[in-house]
Design a protein around this motif. Structure first.
Motif, PDB file in Angstrom:
ATOM      1  N   LYS A  26      29.572  11.598 -53.092  1.00  0.00           N
ATOM      2  CA  LYS A  26      30.237  12.394 -54.176  1.00  0.00           C
ATOM      3  C   LYS A  26      30.450  11.035 -55.965  1.00  0.00           C
ATOM      4  O   LYS A  26      30.306  11.540 -56.732  1.00  0.00           O
ATOM      5  CB  LYS A  26      31.560  13.350 -54.176  1.00  0.00           C
ATOM      6  N   ASP A  27      31.092  10.455 -55.560  1.00  0.00           N
ATOM      7  CA  ASP A  27      32.090   9.773 -56.566  1.00  0.00           C
ATOM      8  C   ASP A  27      30.677   9.224 -57.251  1.00  0.00           C
ATOM      9  O   ASP A  27      29.906   8.481 -58.452  1.00  0.00           O
ATOM     10  CB  ASP A  27      31.959   7.997 -55.885  1.00  0.00           C
ATOM     11  N   ALA A  30      28.795  11.656 -59.417  1.00  0.00           N
ATOM     12  CA  ALA A  30      30.013  11.745 -60.344  1.00  0.00           C
ATOM     13  C   ALA A  30      29.022  11.119 -61.797  1.00  0.00           C
ATOM     14  O   ALA A  30      29.295  11.290 -62.577  1.00  0.00           O
ATOM     15  CB  ALA A  30      31.139  12.103 -59.739  1.00  0.00           C
ATOM     16  N   GLY A  31      29.334  10.126 -60.772  1.00  0.00           N
ATOM     17  CA  GLY A  31      28.742   8.345 -61.790  1.00  0.00           C
ATOM     18  C   GLY A  31      27.548   9.608 -62.482  1.00  0.00           C
ATOM     19  O   GLY A  31      27.154   9.071 -63.699  1.00  0.00           O
ATOM     20  N   HIS A  33      26.218  12.391 -63.205  1.00  0.00           N
ATOM     21  CA  HIS A  33      26.867  13.389 -64.107  1.00  0.00           C
ATOM     22  C   HIS A  33      26.710  12.710 -64.953  1.00  0.00           C
ATOM     23  O   HIS A  33      26.827  13.335 -66.575  1.00  0.00           O
ATOM     24  CB  HIS A  33      27.476  14.058 -63.503  1.00  0.00           C
ATOM     25  N   ARG A  34      28.155  11.200 -65.178  1.00  0.00           N
ATOM     26  CA  ARG A  34      29.175  11.676 -66.258  1.00  0.00           C
ATOM     27  C   ARG A  34      27.855  10.715 -67.404  1.00  0.00           C
ATOM     28  O   ARG A  34      28.129  10.928 -68.192  1.00  0.00           O
ATOM     29  CB  ARG A  34      30.011  10.453 -65.658  1.00  0.00           C
TER      30      ARG A  34
END
Length: 93
Positions: A26-27, A30-31, A33-34
């Motif tokens: 997930k991290d 998330a990276g 996505h950011r």
């Protein structure tokens, strides 16, 4: 940049291993996505796989990026397809 639809099919009976690697997975997502590369993602088929929509220059580029996914590194992704997707309607177009 093109849009790519990526499907993951997880290896059989890998639930416990996926749970162990899920925070790092997930991290990682998330990276992406950011950075704007990952548009949307989530599990499909009751959690036996996932759908990810990413932006990139080529399918090979997307594969290289996703090779670093902790689920992939741990051998939990049995099938992965990467297809260029020409979106005609919707928010991702």
């Amino acid at each position: 940049m093109a849009i790519f639809a990526v499907t993951y099919g997880y290896t059989g009976s890998s639930d416990a291993e996926r749970d162990a690697h899920r925070p790092a997975h997930k991290d990682f997502l998330a990276g992406l996505h950011r950075s704007g590369r990952l548009r949307v993602s989530g599990p499909v088929d009751g959690g036996t796989g996932a759908l990810l929509v990413l932006e990139g220059g080529s399918a090979q580029e997307i594969a290289g990026v996703l090779d670093a996914d902790p689920f992939h590194v741990a051998g939990l992704v049995g099938d992965r397809t990467i297809r260029e997707w020409s979106i005609v309607f919707g928010a991702l177009a």
